[in-house]
Structure formats: structure tokens, C-alpha cells
Motif scaffolding. Sequence first.
Motif, short mmCIF file in Angstrom:
data_model
loop_
_atom_site.label_atom_id
_atom_site.label_comp_id
_atom_site.label_asym_id
_atom_site.label_seq_id
_atom_site.Cartn_x
_atom_site.Cartn_y
_atom_site.Cartn_z
N TYR A 176 -3.63 -10.64 -0.78
CA TYR A 176 -3.75 -11.57 0.34
C TYR A 176 -2.67 -11.33 1.40
CZ TYR A 176 -7.58 -14.39 -1.35
OH TYR A 176 -8.83 -14.80 -1.72
N THR A 177 -1.54 -10.79 1.00
CA THR A 177 -0.53 -10.40 1.99
C THR A 177 -1.07 -9.31 2.89
OG1 THR A 177 1.31 -11.03 0.55
CG2 THR A 177 1.77 -9.44 2.28
N ILE A 178 -1.72 -8.31 2.31
CA ILE A 178 -2.30 -7.23 3.11
C ILE A 178 -3.38 -7.77 4.05
CG2 ILE A 178 -3.68 -5.12 2.95
CD1 ILE A 178 -2.19 -4.54 0.32
N TYR A 179 -4.23 -8.65 3.54
CA TYR A 179 -5.31 -9.23 4.34
C TYR A 179 -4.76 -9.94 5.57
CZ TYR A 179 -8.97 -12.71 5.44
OH TYR A 179 -9.88 -13.51 6.07
N HIS A 180 -3.82 -10.85 5.36
CA HIS A 180 -3.34 -11.65 6.49
C HIS A 180 -2.33 -10.88 7.34
CE1 HIS A 180 -5.54 -15.17 5.33
NE2 HIS A 180 -5.12 -15.03 4.08
N TRP A 181 -1.74 -9.83 6.80
CA TRP A 181 -0.91 -8.97 7.66
C TRP A 181 -1.77 -8.24 8.67
CZ3 TRP A 181 -0.36 -3.40 7.59
CH2 TRP A 181 0.67 -2.94 8.42
N TRP A 182 -2.91 -7.71 8.25
CA TRP A 182 -3.82 -7.08 9.21
C TRP A 182 -4.34 -8.09 10.22
CZ3 TRP A 182 -3.96 -2.27 10.40
CH2 TRP A 182 -3.71 -1.28 9.45
N GLN A 183 -4.59 -9.32 9.82
CA GLN A 183 -4.98 -10.35 10.77
C GLN A 183 -3.87 -10.60 11.79
OE1 GLN A 183 -6.23 -13.96 8.77
NE2 GLN A 183 -8.35 -13.49 9.23
N ASN A 221 3.72 -14.35 18.08
CA ASN A 221 2.74 -13.27 17.88
C ASN A 221 3.35 -11.95 17.44
OD1 ASN A 221 0.31 -14.70 18.72
ND2 ASN A 221 1.18 -14.69 20.77
N VAL A 222 4.62 -11.71 17.77
CA VAL A 222 5.23 -10.41 17.45
C VAL A 222 5.87 -10.42 16.06
CG1 VAL A 222 6.99 -8.75 18.16
CG2 VAL A 222 5.59 -9.88 19.89
N THR A 223 6.50 -11.52 15.69
CA THR A 223 7.23 -11.57 14.42
C THR A 223 6.37 -11.27 13.20
OG1 THR A 223 8.58 -13.28 15.47
CG2 THR A 223 8.90 -12.91 13.12
N PRO A 224 5.10 -11.74 13.11
CA PRO A 224 4.31 -11.46 11.88
C PRO A 224 4.06 -9.99 11.60
CG PRO A 224 3.32 -13.26 13.12
CD PRO A 224 4.38 -12.68 14.00
N ILE A 225 4.36 -9.10 12.57
CA ILE A 225 4.13 -7.67 12.33
C ILE A 225 4.93 -7.17 11.13
CG2 ILE A 225 4.45 -5.37 13.35
CD1 ILE A 225 3.82 -6.57 16.04
N ILE A 226 6.11 -7.74 10.91
CA ILE A 226 6.95 -7.29 9.78
C ILE A 226 6.70 -8.14 8.54
CG2 ILE A 226 8.72 -6.38 11.32
CD1 ILE A 226 10.36 -8.91 10.74
N GLY A 227 5.62 -8.92 8.54
CA GLY A 227 5.36 -9.81 7.41
C GLY A 227 5.13 -9.10 6.10
N LEU A 228 4.66 -7.86 6.15
CA LEU A 228 4.40 -7.11 4.92
C LEU A 228 5.69 -6.81 4.15
CD1 LEU A 228 1.89 -5.89 3.49
CD2 LEU A 228 2.45 -3.72 4.58
N LEU A 229 6.82 -6.84 4.84
CA LEU A 229 8.08 -6.47 4.21
C LEU A 229 8.65 -7.58 3.32
CD1 LEU A 229 9.84 -4.74 7.26
CD2 LEU A 229 8.55 -3.66 5.42
N TYR A 230 8.43 -8.82 3.71
CA TYR A 230 9.12 -9.91 3.02
C TYR A 230 8.19 -10.91 2.34
CZ TYR A 230 7.93 -12.33 7.37
OH TYR A 230 7.25 -12.86 8.43
N THR A 231 6.90 -10.91 2.67
CA THR A 231 6.01 -11.96 2.15
C THR A 231 5.93 -11.96 0.62
OG1 THR A 231 4.72 -12.01 4.18
CG2 THR A 231 3.67 -12.84 2.19
N PRO A 232 5.65 -10.82 -0.07
CA PRO A 232 5.58 -10.89 -1.54
C PRO A 232 6.89 -11.31 -2.19
CG PRO A 232 4.61 -8.85 -0.71
CD PRO A 232 5.34 -9.47 0.42
N VAL A 233 8.02 -10.88 -1.61
CA VAL A 233 9.31 -11.27 -2.18
C VAL A 233 9.50 -12.77 -2.07
CG1 VAL A 233 11.81 -10.98 -1.97
CG2 VAL A 233 10.30 -9.01 -1.66
#
Length: 630
Positions: A478-485, A123-135
Amino acid sequence: MEAKDGEELIRDAEPMLAPPNGDLNELLDVGQDDNMQGQMEEFLGPQPEYNEEEEERKYYRRKRLGVIKNVLAASIGAMIVYSVYMGLLQMQLILHYDMTYREVKYSNLGLEDIDRKMLMGINVTPIIGLLYTPVLIRFLGTKWMMFLASGIYALFISTNYWERYYTLVPSAVAIGVAIVPLWASLGSYITRMAQQYYEYVNYKEEHVQEQKKLPKGACHKYIIIFQSVFNIIFHLSFVFAEFPMWLVLNSYLHENEHILFKVKHCGATISGVIPGFNTTVLTNLPRSMLLIQVESVLMGFAFLAMIIFLVLCGAAYRPTEEIDLRSIGWGNIFQLPFKHLRDYRLQLLCPFFIYSGFEVLFAITGFSLSYGVCVLGLKDLWLLIVVYGLSCSIFSSLSLCLLRFPRWLCLAGGAAVHLVLLVTLMALNLPPKHPEYLGVLLLITVLWGLGTALNKTGVSTLLSMLYAEEKERLDFVYTIYHWWQAIAIFIVYLWSNLPMRAKLSILLATLLLACYCYWLMERRLARNVIPRRPRIPRPRHKVKGYRYLEEDNSDESDSEKSEEDEEERKDDEEHVAEEMGPEGGEEGGQDAGAQGIDSPRARRRGAEGHHRRQQDAHEREGEWEEREGG
């Protein structure tokens, strides 16, 4: 005289009667060449039974069937992955909750708090998902990102064969890392399939043949259908996830009188999950071999999902398009998700993104435990989840009504259903150990599934429709959408000890805010307020192959150059208008489109770009004249 004439006629006729062998062979060779040329023309020429239009129609029909196969494969693969993941996690949490099981299995290993550390990693790790997902998505590609994420879920299942800190915790962190990329890839993939299906249906259109931007609203019909199909199939994961508990674990559970012996209240008046819930829920411990067999079956289905993603899912982009998507620079790819947050459409949809994360997790943890298990017992938990999954799956088909009705209907309908249910749950106090309330709880579960289906399909469809013509932005959006989720799921993880009415109040406030922000967004779109979209940089290719010799094309005519220059100038002006057009104030927003291009800075930038292109063209012409003169 007559004799001499006869001799001359005989001499003239002799060459005709007996030609040399060389001349005869030459005549035969000429005849063979003519015959062979005729055969070649007959073979290479148009065949009377060959219909070019019919063959082209069959080709694009196969392409359309391939797109449908891709959508079904991606939906089934995602459904299998989450069925296996949620089924194993549920069984694991119930077994680890039992105090006897923990003492017997984990006391010597020091793993009593392993569940808390695993849930923290997930549950905690996805918080930084916005940093690496598009790359990750741009580097691997959409299809390969889905395949890699499904492999990480399979890795999480395999670590349960050898339960240690150094196996379970890293695999749980890996699951948290993969959540946002997996869902961003799935959303982008389904939208791309809708765009491709439109291209294969309208393959004769000029803008499709020239690979130009699609007309506004052209593929919305296919987006609605494909998103509906995806959600219908995916929500069945809640049904299949209950098979391990229903078939294996239920026979090892205590009766309700033992499990709920100390429970005094259920519903809106409690704090935490279930106060007084017994810490021993198992009558006897399951055999280790039985658990290994269950995990092996789940592992087999996880591998099946990987094979589905690998073999049955086609590429989302053409090879040249994938090269273009990567070639804008990794620094730009890293920055663009943050720049897209300036788009007022995404800003005003953020409350709905957060609420969609809240309500799903509340349904399968808050309501099903604090209302369902507290009243009916642990043995009926699988029934509530199965009914919820079936309800979500069946009612996801209601999003097809967007083919005939406005797009706000789906979100408004789901919000209205959840609004009534939240108010009802805030006033609902139920006594524990009363199975006669099963009908009421199942009705609430079905209605909550209806709201979830309308909400999930509505948000995904709306997001795809807003960015349907801009395929280069899909992974960022979609990265922004699922990052907020993911942020919402982290908040639900933190609020587990809050009073139930506080949780319901947070849900209600988020839902009301989401409805107001969505109404505000639709109002701005109706007033033609231009969103502030960041400009996607042009691809910068290190290797100049034939595909990318655009500036060095020696066969390009002057008219083609002038047309391309005009298109580039219009594109520059469009992006300048998007960047400079004011979208903050509602009153002045209506004139943003007219004032953006006419602003002094925009005119200056457009004039400078045009002057620079003219100067480059003159320099190229001068070099060409010098070369000709030399």
C-alpha cells in the motif's frame, strides 16, 4: 467362667462406648475435609447449565462485531479528517485568491504568495514518502500511524488561527509528509480487518488455531465488502467539505456577470484554469470572528476524528505479531518497498495507480473549474462537488458485484466510463455564463463519479486480494500504491497551465496504458507466472522471553523437531523458487514454477540449509549426551 467372660465383654465394649476426645475430633475433621472436597469438585467441575461451545460462539461473535466497529470507525475517521481538510483548504484558497482580501490582510505581512508555497509543501513533499512510510508504520503500528496523521491534519487547521509563514508552510509540509503514511495505514488496516473477520468466523479451523497462513482466496469475500463500505463512507467527505462554502462563503461572492466578465471560452479550447477570471470575487470581506468560528468548528471535528481513531479503532495486529514485524531489522524495512517493485504485479498496476491520482484531482480542480465554474459561476461550485461526492459514495456499492463476478469487471467498467467521458470532454466547447448547461454538467459529474467509484474500489480490492494471504507485506504494497498516487498528484500540480486538450490527452493515454498493463497482468496470473517477491527476513528478537524460545525449547520432541525442520526446508525452497523463477518472458513464464525449485542453485541452497540443520541437531544431541554422562 461365665462371670469372667462377661467381664471381658464389658472391657471390650468400654472403648467403643466412650472414645477419647482426640479420636472424635479426628473423625469430624475427616468428614469436613470430604465435604469441602465435594464442594470444590462441584464448584470447579463442569456445570450442567454451562455450554462451552455456546460461550465460545458468543465470544467470537463479539470479536466479529468488534471488527465491524473498527472498519466503521476507520472509515468515519478518515471521512471526517478529509472533510475538514478539504473544506478549510477550499475556503482558504478562495479567500486568498481575492485581491482585496490579500491586500487588506497580508500586505503588511508579506504573505501575498502564501498559497503557492502551501500547495508546494502539500504536493511536493509526498514524493519522498517511499523512504520513510514503512519505517513509520512498523515503528508506530497501523492504528497509531492513523492517529498521528489525523493529529497532523488537526495541526494544519490550528495554524490558520495565526497565519504566518512559520505556521502555515511547516504545517503544509507536515501534511505532505503524512499523506502517504495515512493512506498506506488505512489500506493495510481495512485488509487486516477482513483477515481478522475470516479468522473469527472460522475459528474452529486448524490453520486458524495454529496461526498459519490463510488458504488462497479464503478472505476475499470480506475484503470486497469492507473495501466497499470504506469507500462508501469516505467519499461522503466531498459532500461535507462543501458545508463551509455553502453555509458561509456563498453569501460573500459576486454574481456571475462580475466574476466571469472577461471570460470568453470554456471547456476544451482553453489553456490554464479559467483565462480572464476576475481577481475580485468577494462583495465584502468576511468578519474575522466569523472565520474564527468556522475554523473552531472544523478544529472540533478534527479532534473528534483523532478520538475516533484512538478510542474506537482496535489494533490491527496482535502484540506478538507487531513485535515480529519490527524485529526483521530497520534496514530491511527500509529496503523492502524498493524490492517489492520487482514484483511484476505491482509493476503492471503502476499505470492504474497513477491514473487513480490523475482522475480524482482532475475532477475536483480541472473539470469543476474549467467546465463547471467557467459556465455556471463560482456560486455553483459546491453543487458540482456535492453531486460528485454523492455519486462516488453511492456507486462504490457496485463493487459488491465482485462477490459474484470476476474481479476485472470493476476496473474495466470504470475505465470504459472514463474513456467515453474523456473523448466527450475533448470535443466539448461551452460558452461562459450559461446556467442552462447545468443539467449536462451534472450528468457528466455523476458519470465521472461512477468511474471514480469503480476505479478506487477496484484498485484497492484487487491489491488486497493479491496479497490477502501475506499480511507481512501489506504496508509495503500500500505504500507503493499511494506513493505512485502522490507522484500523480504532483504532476497534476505542475500541469495547471497546460491546454485543456493536453491534460485530457495525458489522462486518456494513461488510462489506455493502464488497461493494457492490467490485461497483461491478468494474463500472466492465468498462466501461473510466479511473481518475484522479496523474502521477508525472519524476526530477530533481542530479548528471549517464553514466547521466543523456539530453538532452546527443552520440551520439544524429536518428531516436532523433524516436522519444523521439514516446514523450514519447504519454506526455503518456496522462497528460492520465487526469487529464481523467471517471470520476464511470457512464453517461458509458464514453466517458471516447475523450473524454479529444480534449478541447480535452488537445490544446492536447499541441500546446504538441510545439511546445516542436521549438523546443528547432531551437535545439540552430542552436548546433551555429554551433559547426561557428566
